[in-house]
Write a protein that holds these residues in place. Structure first.
Motif, PDB file in Angstrom:
ATOM      1  N   UNK A   1      10.855  12.065  -1.405  1.00 54.74           N
ATOM      2  CA  UNK A   1      10.438  11.636  -0.070  1.00 54.74           C
ATOM      3  C   UNK A   1      10.517  10.120   0.063  1.00 54.74           C
ATOM      4  N   UNK A   2      10.074   9.411  -0.980  1.00 55.45           N
ATOM      5  CA  UNK A   2      10.108   7.942  -0.937  1.00 55.45           C
ATOM      6  C   UNK A   2      11.538   7.423  -0.849  1.00 55.45           C
ATOM      7  N   UNK A   3      12.467   8.099  -1.516  1.00 56.77           N
ATOM      8  CA  UNK A   3      13.878   7.711  -1.437  1.00 56.77           C
ATOM      9  C   UNK A   3      14.430   8.038  -0.058  1.00 56.77           C
ATOM     10  N   UNK A   4      14.092   9.217   0.458  1.00 54.75           N
ATOM     11  CA  UNK A   4      14.632   9.663   1.749  1.00 54.75           C
ATOM     12  C   UNK A   4      14.233   8.737   2.887  1.00 54.75           C
ATOM     13  N   UNK A   5      13.007   8.210   2.859  1.00 56.05           N
ATOM     14  CA  UNK A   5      12.550   7.354   3.958  1.00 56.05           C
ATOM     15  C   UNK A   5      12.813   5.880   3.699  1.00 56.05           C
ATOM     16  N   UNK A   6      13.405   5.570   2.539  1.00 55.03           N
ATOM     17  CA  UNK A   6      13.785   4.187   2.259  1.00 55.03           C
ATOM     18  C   UNK A   6      12.719   3.332   1.614  1.00 55.03           C
ATOM     19  N   UNK A   7      11.588   3.933   1.194  1.00 55.54           N
ATOM     20  CA  UNK A   7      10.584   3.147   0.484  1.00 55.54           C
ATOM     21  C   UNK A   7      11.104   2.689  -0.878  1.00 55.54           C
ATOM     22  N   UNK A   8      11.924   3.520  -1.485  1.00 52.38           N
ATOM     23  CA  UNK A   8      12.621   3.144  -2.708  1.00 52.38           C
ATOM     24  C   UNK A   8      14.074   2.905  -2.320  1.00 52.38           C
ATOM     25  N   UNK A   9      14.543   1.695  -2.549  1.00 53.16           N
ATOM     26  CA  UNK A   9      15.838   1.278  -2.011  1.00 53.16           C
ATOM     27  C   UNK A   9      16.991   1.743  -2.883  1.00 53.16           C
ATOM     28  N   UNK A  10      18.140   1.897  -2.245  1.00 46.16           N
ATOM     29  CA  UNK A  10      19.356   2.268  -2.966  1.00 46.16           C
ATOM     30  C   UNK A  10      19.648   1.226  -4.038  1.00 46.16           C
TER      31      UNK A  10
ATOM     32  N   UNK B   1       0.835  -1.207   0.000  1.00 51.60           N
ATOM     33  CA  UNK B   1       0.000   0.000   0.000  1.00 51.60           C
ATOM     34  C   UNK B   1       0.866   1.252   0.000  1.00 51.60           C
ATOM     35  N   UNK B   2       1.954   1.247   0.786  1.00 50.77           N
ATOM     36  CA  UNK B   2       2.812   2.438   0.835  1.00 50.77           C
ATOM     37  C   UNK B   2       3.433   2.707  -0.522  1.00 50.77           C
ATOM     38  N   UNK B   3       3.909   1.657  -1.198  1.00 56.08           N
ATOM     39  CA  UNK B   3       4.514   1.854  -2.513  1.00 56.08           C
ATOM     40  C   UNK B   3       3.454   2.237  -3.544  1.00 56.08           C
ATOM     41  N   UNK B   4       2.250   1.705  -3.414  1.00 57.57           N
ATOM     42  CA  UNK B   4       1.164   2.113  -4.315  1.00 57.57           C
ATOM     43  C   UNK B   4       0.873   3.597  -4.141  1.00 57.57           C
ATOM     44  N   UNK B   5       0.934   4.079  -2.912  1.00 58.16           N
ATOM     45  CA  UNK B   5       0.700   5.502  -2.667  1.00 58.16           C
ATOM     46  C   UNK B   5       1.778   6.353  -3.321  1.00 58.16           C
ATOM     47  N   UNK B   6       3.024   5.860  -3.306  1.00 60.55           N
ATOM     48  CA  UNK B   6       4.119   6.594  -3.947  1.00 60.55           C
ATOM     49  C   UNK B   6       3.864   6.760  -5.428  1.00 60.55           C
ATOM     50  N   UNK B   7       3.368   5.716  -6.069  1.00 61.27           N
ATOM     51  CA  UNK B   7       3.215   5.728  -7.521  1.00 61.27           C
ATOM     52  C   UNK B   7       1.785   6.031  -7.980  1.00 61.27           C
ATOM     53  N   UNK B   8       0.965   6.621  -7.099  1.00 65.89           N
ATOM     54  CA  UNK B   8      -0.382   7.029  -7.505  1.00 65.89           C
ATOM     55  C   UNK B   8      -0.317   8.405  -8.159  1.00 65.89           C
ATOM     56  N   UNK B   9      -1.362   8.794  -8.917  1.00 62.84           N
ATOM     57  CA  UNK B   9      -1.319  10.081  -9.636  1.00 62.84           C
ATOM     58  C   UNK B   9      -1.055  11.262  -8.711  1.00 62.84           C
ATOM     59  N   UNK B  10      -0.269  12.217  -9.193  1.00 63.40           N
ATOM     60  CA  UNK B  10       0.051  13.413  -8.425  1.00 63.40           C
ATOM     61  C   UNK B  10      -1.017  14.468  -8.651  1.00 63.40           C
ATOM     62  N   UNK B  11      -0.973  15.516  -7.831  1.00 58.22           N
ATOM     63  CA  UNK B  11      -1.922  16.613  -7.989  1.00 58.22           C
ATOM     64  C   UNK B  11      -1.709  17.298  -9.339  1.00 58.22           C
ATOM     65  N   UNK B  12      -2.741  17.996  -9.793  1.00 58.38           N
ATOM     66  CA  UNK B  12      -2.695  18.591 -11.131  1.00 58.38           C
ATOM     67  C   UNK B  12      -1.869  19.863 -11.191  1.00 58.38           C
ATOM     68  N   UNK B  13      -1.563  20.479 -10.036  1.00 62.51           N
ATOM     69  CA  UNK B  13      -0.807  21.734 -10.047  1.00 62.51           C
ATOM     70  C   UNK B  13       0.667  21.467  -9.791  1.00 62.51           C
TER      71      UNK B  13
END
Length: 247
Positions: free
Chosen positions: A25-34, A1-13
């Motif tokens: 943010x996903x890289x900084x907290x380690x959701x996306x690994x080195x 679910x956390x990774x799905x949230x990372x890759x969900x559509x962004x706001x329009x602005x």
């Protein structure tokens, strides 16, 4: 679910900025690994709901920050690069005490709501990762080489952030999960600072386990109350540390 949230559509602005912030943010907290390879530009743009031009601009900005590396040729693509560990005390000096209190109030509201919804909505498969992360934190803190180890403290900061993101993900709310990720990137690592010597691990571990237990039992009000108290206690300790830095 956390990774799905990372890759969900962004706001329009301000979509380029939104994509940069989401991935950074996903890289900084380690959701996306080195070293992890990101999806292809076409796939990633589609999942984020932006054009490939917008995505390429965002990836360029991340490359300039040293958070993404693009490799050409066979087996190429965009790969995550974990930024060097920052100096938490130096970052703490940037914030005034009233800013930290405001962050804490906002974060407590998010964490409390996420924990309550997690208790009401989560499945056993959502709760299991919480206990695994807490067991891993205990193992890191109990290791003979942990005392005074900067590496152990950095590992515990990441695991602490992962636990809170997993609680938010268990709420089944993509918006709450994204907000938790954003707050973890902004202030999450700082909340561990008062316990850098590992002396406060037992206290924080007890609160973590109380949150996980309430979520597992389906006790939404208890989960909310403990999560809010956990964040507010950590914020109070952090403000005390910030004020001591003036001395």
């Amino acid at each position: 679910m956390a990774r799905l949230a990372v890759f969900s559509p962004v706001d329009s602005t301000a979509r380029v900025d939104a994509v940069v912030r989401r991935l950074a943010d996903a890289i900084a907290v380690g959701l996306l690994a080195d070293g992890e390879q990101l999806p292809s530009e076409t796939e990633l743009a589609g999942r984020l709901g932006v054009s490939t031009v917008t995505l390429r601009e965002a990836l360029m900005a991340l490359r300039q920050r040293g958070m993404v590396e693009t490799r050409r040729g066979r087996g190429g693509g965009s790969f995550v690069r974990l930024p060097a560990e920052f100096d938490p005390l130096a970052r703490l000096r940037v914030f005034a005490a009233d800013e930290l209190r405001d962050f804490g109030d906002h974060y407590a509201a998010i964490a409390g709501t996420a924990a309550r919804l997690a208790a009401e909505r989560s499945l056993p498969s959502d709760v299991a990762p919480l206990w695994r992360t807490l067991d891993e934190m205990d193992a890191v803190a109990a290791a003979p080489q942990a005392a005074g180890s900067g590496e152990a403290c950095a590992r515990l900061r990441r695991l602490d952030g992962r636990f809170h993101i997993e609680v938010a993900a268990a709420s089944q709310s993509a918006r709450l999960t994204r907000e938790e990720i954003r707050l973890q990137a902004d202030i999450g690592p700082l909340l561990w600072l008062p316990h850098e010597a590992l002396s406060g691990h037992d206290e924080t571990a007890a609160q973590h386990r109380a949150i996980a237990g309430a979520v597992e039992r389906g006790d939404g009000e208890q989960a909310r109350a403990v999560a809010e108290r956990h964040v507010l206690d950590a914020t109070r300790h952090l403000i005390e540390l910030r004020l001591r830095l003036r001395e």
